[in-house]
Design an enzyme around this catalytic site. Sequence first.
Site, mmCIF file in Angstrom:
data_model
loop_
_atom_site.group_PDB
_atom_site.id
_atom_site.type_symbol
_atom_site.label_atom_id
_atom_site.label_comp_id
_atom_site.label_asym_id
_atom_site.label_seq_id
_atom_site.Cartn_x
_atom_site.Cartn_y
_atom_site.Cartn_z
ATOM 1 N N CYS A 1 0.671 -1.264 0.020
ATOM 2 C CA CYS A 1 -0.198 0.079 -0.043
ATOM 3 C C CYS A 1 0.882 1.253 -0.034
ATOM 4 C CB CYS A 1 -0.866 0.028 1.195
ATOM 5 S SG CYS A 1 -1.731 -1.406 1.345
ATOM 6 N N ARG B 1 -4.770 1.213 -1.360
ATOM 7 C CA ARG B 1 -4.694 0.081 -0.722
ATOM 8 C C ARG B 1 -4.251 -0.674 -1.943
ATOM 9 N NH1 ARG B 1 -9.612 -3.794 1.494
ATOM 10 N NH2 ARG B 1 -8.342 -5.696 2.220
ATOM 11 N N GLY C 1 2.404 -2.749 4.145
ATOM 12 C CA GLY C 1 3.332 -3.949 4.216
ATOM 13 C C GLY C 1 2.674 -5.519 4.617
#
Length: 659
Positions: A2, A54, A81
């Site tokens: 992201c 996202r 992550g």
Amino acid sequence: MCGIAGFIDLAGARSPAENDRLALAMRDSIRHRGPDAAGLWSNPEAGVWLAHRRLSIIDLSEAGAQPMATPDGRAHIVYNGEAYNFAELRPELEAAGYRFRGHSDTEVLLYGCHHWGVEKTVGHLGGMFAFAYWDSSARTLTLVRDRLGKKPLYWAKTPRGFLFASELTPLMLHPDCPRAIDRSSVSEYLRTHYIGAPHSIFEGVEKLGPGEMLTFDTRSGEVTRGAYWSVRGAAERGFAAPFQGSPEEAVDEAETLISDSTRIRMVSDVPLGAFLSGGIDSSTVVAMMQRHGGGSARTFSIGYSDSDYDEAVHARAVARHLGTSHTELILEPSDALAVVPELARMFDEPFGDMSQIPTFLVSKLARQHVTVALSGDGGDELFAGYNRHIAAGGLLKRLARLPRPARAAMAKAIRALPPDRWQALLRPLPAKLRPRAVGEKLHKLAGAMTLPEGEQYRRIVSQWDDPESVVIDGPERPGPAEDPELRAAFPDSVAYMRYLDLVTWLPGDVLTKVDRASMAVSLEARAPLLDHRLVEFSFRIPSSLHLRNGEGKWLLRRVLERSVPRALFERPKMGFGIPMGQWLRGPLRDWAEELLSERRLRATGFLRPEPVRALWQRHLRSEVNAQYQLWPVLMLLAWCEAHAKLAPASPARELARAS
């Protein structure tokens, strides 16, 4: 994977509506990092804005959307992550009373920070991450970056608040972002072709360091920072508890750790594959994927029509042996050259490693088929695979016994022939005995031969040996390699160089390159060999096992040959090379000539045209192959031009006026 961004407006300098628009612009400037969804949360009373883009990998539902809040509204998080062990942490949180809406790792991370505190939670995490956690009760914002620096995080404390983002561009959109070029960073960049944490190209904008966490207290306006993990600590623990088993048992342990670190990185709710060059590192990862995935791995490679740079044939052979579903693309020079105009924007900050081009192209190829790709990054740093490691454990060690005048004479003899001439002289040698760019490597070796051990690393990794001669008022800052006491903490030169690679080259160059190139096409790249457990294990292993009989990566080779015949991977290291020196004299010459004109160089206000122009002319006359010195300068100038509109107060604007 992201993208995150946000700020704290302590002074109330803008209305809530204005801050909403600003936060949305910052967020959407990194849409490539997360094209699937977007979110924004704010608390105007506290002056906090958190934004998120996202790329859906785990829990594709709305239950994984960010920014994410605890049920009581006390805490909010934006996170970039993957925490590979989140499923192991979840039961303890459920036992403590937390009720989960979905099955994302974000929710585990959020509740962990809420329940255990941030530092204890990140100590539990295994993975790659950069996140911002807002605690409304304490009125603090905490930033955290993963142990080895796989995911980036920039920040700046300003007179009116605080800014952060995954990349530099969102910060440049904020009116409070510092914009003065850091000339010492330019010198560092010309030496190494990257700018390492904590510095950035701008004075007052920093990168959070690997294994570091930072807290901004909105009540006091103070920043506190510290490390929750460090490579130095991992090395010290390894030296204190050396591996006691046999060499074969060390191979067994390495295989077990690599197998598990690969397995946990195969968890995904979207299609997954791997980069495969046919070299030792990527082949090992793919062999483990086949073991855990039932033989269904997808692999990707690129090649060139120029045999000096082509690895596709080796990747094809390994893929055939392992039975992967393999996709390859043979590139023409025009394919690579078409990427050049996009690099400055793509890399967001000056970055001069030419392998950024093939890394982007193989990422683009993979993204046509998968959303997640595993890579072999980290194998050289952990298992002593670079030529400098082999030289430190062999030739340089033996040469150190000779008187300095003898070493100086040998270095002079090597330098008497230019790298291209050495390349031509050694061309008759079999390919398996002749490393690519052997002439340039010989010149690097000559530069290090006469230096004390503590100075050899800096010379070997330098592009410009004297960047202060190019940068006006740009004094170099000392880094880890300049610490006079550091060498004494390591048992030998190989361990010392591996450490320096892990804290400088790996996060500054390798991981930056892979992050920007893969994220440019919305591809998540995962590196099983950079599991922190493997880092700690690698320092338990003596250098005599990492290097045996003049061969680097001894342990990793033995692990791989249990799955792949040695004949398929035993050859000189190639790396992701491209013939940039030839291109700068050919199809890129006009583009380079315009950027390297005296007018454009002088317009920066911080570069001396004379040494750059002189080197450029020597390169054009084929007196030298100066690709490694010229490419960083070209990327710096291209970055200034590309970002001029975002940095109106910087020298970039002056350069744009000169164009």
